[in-house]
Design an enzyme around this catalytic site. Structure first.
Site, PDB file in Angstrom:
ATOM      1  N   LYS A 128      47.797  48.703  54.692  1.00 21.08           N
ATOM      2  CA  LYS A 128      47.668  47.318  55.101  1.00 21.08           C
ATOM      3  C   LYS A 128      47.032  47.632  56.349  1.00 21.08           C
ATOM      4  O   LYS A 128      46.607  48.706  56.652  1.00 21.08           O
ATOM      5  CB  LYS A 128      48.986  46.769  55.706  1.00 21.08           C
ATOM      6  N   ASP A 168      45.756  38.257  54.037  1.00 18.24           N
ATOM      7  CA  ASP A 168      47.118  38.214  54.570  1.00 18.24           C
ATOM      8  C   ASP A 168      47.546  37.113  55.607  1.00 18.24           C
ATOM      9  O   ASP A 168      46.286  36.245  55.723  1.00 18.24           O
ATOM     10  CB  ASP A 168      47.711  39.555  55.091  1.00 18.24           C
TER      11      ASP A 168
HETATM   12  N1  GLU Z   1      48.633  40.629  51.308  1.00 19.28           N
HETATM   13  C1  GLU Z   1      49.316  40.356  50.027  1.00 19.28           C
HETATM   14  C2  GLU Z   1      50.528  41.004  49.754  1.00 19.28           C
HETATM   15  O1  GLU Z   1      51.339  41.279  50.778  1.00 19.28           O
HETATM   16  C3  GLU Z   1      48.256  40.779  48.967  1.00 19.28           C
HETATM   17  C4  GLU Z   1      47.437  42.201  49.023  1.00 19.28           C
HETATM   18  C5  GLU Z   1      46.314  42.413  48.119  1.00 19.28           C
HETATM   19  O2  GLU Z   1      45.906  41.506  47.345  1.00 19.28           O
HETATM   20  O3  GLU Z   1      45.820  43.418  48.439  1.00 19.28           O
HETATM   21  O4  GLU Z   1      50.922  41.712  48.804  1.00 19.28           O
END
Ligand code: GLU
Length: 448
Positions: A128, A168
């Site tokens: 992240k 996100d």
């Molecule tokens: N931010 C999204 C999650 O919390 C998607 C992450 C992504 O697609 O890599 O899963």
């Protein structure tokens, strides 16, 4: 607490070291509680220090982003990427731009992502990233300059087989476009090293809908398995009118439910006749905050400027889709008192530990975010496959695959909860165990 002395020791050490990281410790504690039984049965976990390793990010990159605002003033923001675990695939996870972003929040999200991605059965590790930069109130040009500055540092740490970011909170199609555009310019190749891209830039059809639709597919399985029911005529409330919440509302309505309340940071709107989701989607095209504008179009609806009032609306199903720790004990009590029997998390960790415990004690069916909101990253995985093979799948093809993945995730959680807990509806433990097993086995195979 934990039964295993090993887990007590590891968690005590971690709590001391990261005492200023409450969200991270909350996320770790929940997973360790679930794997308590495993650790007691399988001595290889302790012998190989799996838990000590799995709770520590493999790498963290922290950097400064300097950019110039529209008035010519130099602005500074802090940014980071937490590459948590790559045992089962390249690091994968979104980027968040919000003033609340700090190390605790980034680490909790990257930690959760590791198990979420494992549950999808796709080869995706966990990561992240983000910054305390807030796109709210900034001009397009300011956002572009910030995104370019962000990538000017991050580009050296990401790549199609190394680390693939996505959107996100605060990072939507516009931000991903600027981030990916800068990355592509530097690398001089079309590698698809970002997912949730615009369709014309190599994005996947169905990615924008994936988290919200996936959430509903997961809830469908819960309703079918535990109550022999469907969404038909269910009263649903949804916190968050952004990408996840609005798409969940759309799918729930399509499956026969009545979405009677929805919220964002400007307040909540309640209408027993059903919320006009098309209006919310239209308002969202030009505004990031929409709920306080809804009543102008529907004067018969009830508006409250307090978003948490949504949890006092009597309903069958509650879908928290806004952000972490939005359901506290008080809200959980109000939900149960008003007849809610199913909660499924569209956001990451929206339910506090106390609220979680209360739901469990009152037999509320609970779909944990790791499993229930994994549809977004699952379709990101499908986007990576399409980019790598130069293919474009149709919306129907992607949606069908997403549906299959969500059914499989539910099955894995359900089976793990039956096998390890003997309680088929303990999907929290089921999701944590099923997610942990694959990562743990891979770590074991790969040595220290
Ligand atoms: N931010 C999204 C999650 O919390 C998607 C992450 C992504 O697609 O890599 O899963």
């Amino acid at each position: 607490m934990f039964k295993s002395a090993y887990l007590i020791r590891v968690f005590a050490d971690l709590s001391k070291r990261y005492q200023d990281q409450p969200e991270f410790l909350q996320a770790v504690e929940e997973v360790l509680q679930s794997i308590d039984l495993l650790v007691e049965k399988d001595p290889r976990i302790e012998r190989n220090a799996i838990v000590e390793r799995i709770v520590e990010p493999e790498r963290m990159i922290k950097f400064r982003v300097s950019w110039v605002d529209d008035s010519g003033k130099v602005q500074i923001n802090r940014a980071m990427r937490v590459q948590f675990n790559s045992a089962i695939g390249p690091y994968k996870g979104g980027i968040r731009f919000h003033h609340s972003v700090n190390e605790s929040i980034m680490k909790f999200l990257a930690f959760e992502q590791t198990f979420k991605n494992s549950l999808t059965c796709l080869p995706l590790g966990g990561a992240k990233g983000g910054s305390d930069f807030d796109p709210e109130g900034k001009s397009d040009n300011e956002i572009m300059r910030f995104c370019q500055g962000f990538i000017l540092e991050l580009y050296r740490h990401i790549g199609p087989r190394m680390d693939v970011p996505a959107g996100d909170l605060g990072v939507g199609a516009r931000e991903v476009g600027y981030l990916y555009g800068m990355y592509k310019r530097i690398e001089n190749e079309f590698s698809g090293t970002f997912t949730s891209k615009g369709i014309e830039s190599g994005g996947s059809l169905g990615r924008a809908e994936a988290t919200g639709y996936g959430l509903c597919y997961f809830v469908e399985e819960m309703l079918k398995t535990f109550r022999n029911e469907t969404f038909k005529d269910k009263k649903v409330i949804i916190s968050g009118a952004g990408k996840v919440g609005s798409m969940a509302a759309e799918k729930a309505i399509e499956l026969g439910a009545k979405v009677i309340a929805i919220s964002d940071i400007s307040g909540m709107i309640h209408d027993e006749k059903g919320i006009d989701i098309e209006l919310i989607k239209n308002l969202s095209k030009t505004n990031s905050i929409v709920i306080d504008k809804y009543q102008t179009y529907h004067p018969e609806s009830i508006f409250s400027p307090n978003p948490t009032d949504i949890w006092t609306v009597p309903c069958d199903i509650a879908l928290p889709c806004a952000t972490q720790n939005e359901i506290y004990l008080d809200s959980a009590k109000a939900l149960v008192a008003n007849g809610c029997y199913l909660v499924a998390e569209g956001a990451n960790m929206p339910t506090t530990s106390e609220a979680n415990k209360y739901f469990r004690e009152h037999n509320v069916l609970f779909g944990p975010g790791k499993a229930a909101n994994a549809g977004g990253v699952a379709v990101s995985g499908l986007e990576m496959t399409q980019n790598a093979t130069f293919q474009n799948w149709s919306f129907e093809e992607v949606d069908q695959k997403l549906h299959g993945i969500m059914k499989k995730i539910f099955k894995r959680c359900h089976e793990a909860s039956m096998t390890y807990v003997g309680r088929p509806d303990d999907l929290i433990t089921g999701a944590n165990i099923a997610g942990f097993m694959k990562v743990y086995q891979a770590m074991l195979q790969q040595g220290v």
